[in-house]
Design an enzyme around this catalytic site. Structure first.
Site, PDB file in Angstrom:
ATOM      1  CE  LYS A  80      23.434  23.013  -3.697  1.00 32.62           C
ATOM      2  NZ  LYS A  80      24.524  23.824  -3.998  1.00 32.62           N
ATOM      3  CB  SER A 161      28.321  22.656  -2.945  1.00 31.65           C
ATOM      4  OG  SER A 161      27.545  23.722  -3.634  1.00 31.65           O
ATOM      5  CB  SER A 185      28.284  25.576  -5.958  1.00 35.25           C
ATOM      6  OG  SER A 185      29.135  25.367  -5.001  1.00 35.25           O
TER       7      SER A 185
END
Ligand code: GLN
Length: 495
Positions: A80, A161, A185
């Site tokens: 990420k 997210s 998330s």
């Protein structure tokens, strides 16, 4: 040879160790999938095919030399783009960090490389991890590989997210990816894309080198195809780090070696407050399925109460923006990424111009809310109240866990939605997190496992919340569900 990109973490690691295939072959296969999907799915902000090959070559060389191999040896993963990676652009999906190449590596990513994993690239996300649909990224939306079964081609949200992470794992662009979870998330995007993800107890994974959103909530964790793969990857990510003042000084258990879906003697709590009026019928059905599966696994299922649940979302949307407004003060055009210095302007003008140009609309909204609730005169009315509510929510869980070992609930109130359907209504978007944020506020381990498909053919997730430090209990209940849900559906390739 079988398509190596159909294999998960354990199968790749064990296959590399056994010599069934090489780590380089695995990295090449995933690099090819990443490249083929990039235009359609936009899951990555930066791809790093050479880094994946370099790491794989090192694993193959170690194996040839008879050296011991790490827990993630030969497994290429997606990172990420919230984790600082040395020499590789790290943006938090914001224009304000565009071009920023850290001179250091986050603790979690360093541990993964140490364990033999390789990096396929930096995954797209909501800007500064603020969002539930991956529509706030400066680098464009991530498109879910899933589509509704109505024959249409509406582009769906991969969740957020960690939307690049969820889309990439679901589309077989990587066997696993890192995620972070501040208020859902990891779990919400996992649920939206039919994959598995766990947020460990707050403090298990070091926050050092992760771009901060709300420091009292931020926690890293793995997103992968199944419970076992998550357990293996979490072992590689977790551990005490003196560089993070809230890091847990506890040994990392061998979760993967102790997995058991036998829940005899265990009690599962069903929080009555989560059965909200108008709960989506498919979600309610999957929750009932989950209850039946856990009973089948030997657990006793009991009714519990978490009375302050309805205050969790409002408290979260005060505390998280408050911390964000403080954390994001550092982006001033001086130290990182973007600098906007209008002609003839002074320092204050540079701060203002840089921040106006660099932050996206949702990030600005959070900074303004956060600054407001922390301002003199409003602090007690909002921030102090929210902190009190947070304590009450944590206490609800303490009381519930006197009666049960784990809690079962839906991960999200609905399945994935179409891109663009919610962006104009921030409150509707925030409601996506309603089942996820209570565990975040209480710092508890929580995971989402795929439970089935809704009437539109889209994945639904079930959430298991555990006691502090009891990732094992969470993973075991997840395994019991996984075995019974027998979720084999996958997004049909259209990209
Ligand atoms: N969707 C939530 C938010 O927008 C949670 C984000 C997260 O966990 N990073 O704040």
């Amino acid at each position: 040879m079988t398509d190596l990109t159909n294999l998960g973490v354990a199968a790749i690691r064990d296959g590399v160790a056994a010599g069934s295939f090489t780590a380089v072959e695995v990295a090449e296969a995933f690099n090819a999938n990443v490249a083929a999907a990039q235009e359609a799915l936009n899951a990555f902000i930066v791809t790093t095919p050479e880094a994946a090959i370099t790491a794989a070559k090192a694993v193959d060389a170690d194996r040839a030399a008879g050296k011991p191999l790490g827990k993630m040896a030969g497994v290429p993963i997606g990172m990420k783009d919230l984790f600082a990676t040395q020499g590789v652009q790290t943006t938090a999906a914001s224009h304000i960090l565009e071009g920023f190449k850290p001179q250091y590596e986050s603790t979690v990513s360093a541990k993964l490389w140490q364990a033999g994993a390789g990096m396929l690239g930096k995954l797209n996300l909501d800007q500064f991890a603020m969002g539930s649909s991956n529509e706030t990224s400066y680098f464009g939306n991530v498109i879910s590989p899933w589509r509704r079964n109505d024959g249409g081609n509406v582009a769906l949200a991969p969740g957020g997210s960690s939307g690049g992470s969820s889309a990439a794992v679901a589309a077989r662009l990587c066997p696993a990816a890192t995620g972070t979870d501040t208020g859902g998330s990891i779990r919400q995007p996992a649920a939206f894309t039919g994959i598995t993800g766990i947020k460990p107890t707050y403090g298990r994974c070091s926050r050092w080198g992760i771009v901060a959103f709300a420091s009292s909530l931020d926690q890293a964790g793995p997103m992968a195809r199944d419970v076992t793969d998550c357990a293996i990857m979490l072992e590689a990510m977790a551990g005490f780090d003196p560089k993070d003042s809230t890091s847990l000084d506890l040994p990392v258990p061998e979760w993967s070696a102790n997995l058991s879906g036998d829940l005899r003697g265990k009690k599962v709590g069903i929080p009555r407050e989560y059965r909200v009026d108008g709960l989506d019928a498919d979600v309610a059905k999957s929750w009932d399925d989950g209850i039946a599966w856990l009973k089948d696994a030997g657990a006793e299922v009991i009714d519990i109460s978490l009375p302050h649940t309805k205050y969790a979302l409002p408290a979260y949307y005060i505390i998280a923006p408050a911390e964000a407004s403080s954390n994001l003060a550092r982006y001033d055009g001086v130290r990182y990424g973007l600098r906007d210095l209008p002609d003839g302007s002074g320092l204050q003008d540079m701060y203002a111009a840089t921040r106006a140009a660099g932050f996206g609309a949702e990030v600005k909204r959070r900074i303004m809310i956060g600054t407001y609730v922390l301002s003199a005169g409003f602090y007690d009315a909002y921030y102090t109240q929210a902190q009190k509510v947070r304590t009450l929510i944590a206490r609800d869980f303490v009381r519930a866990f006197e009666l049960c070992d784990v809690i079962l609930a839906p991960t999200t109130p609905t399945a994935s939605f179409g891109l663009g359907e919610m962006v104009s209504d921030p409150l509707a978007m925030y409601l996506n997190d309603v089942f996820a944020v209570p565990a975040s506020l209480a710092g508890l381990p929580a995971m989402s496992v795929p439970a089935g498909l809704n009437a539109q053919g889209l994945p639904l997730g079930l959430q298991i919340v555990g006691k502090p430090f009891d990732e094992q209990g969470v993973l075991n209940a997840g395994l019991a569900i996984e075995a019974r849900a027998a979720f084999t559906a996958r997004a049909e390739r259209w990209w």
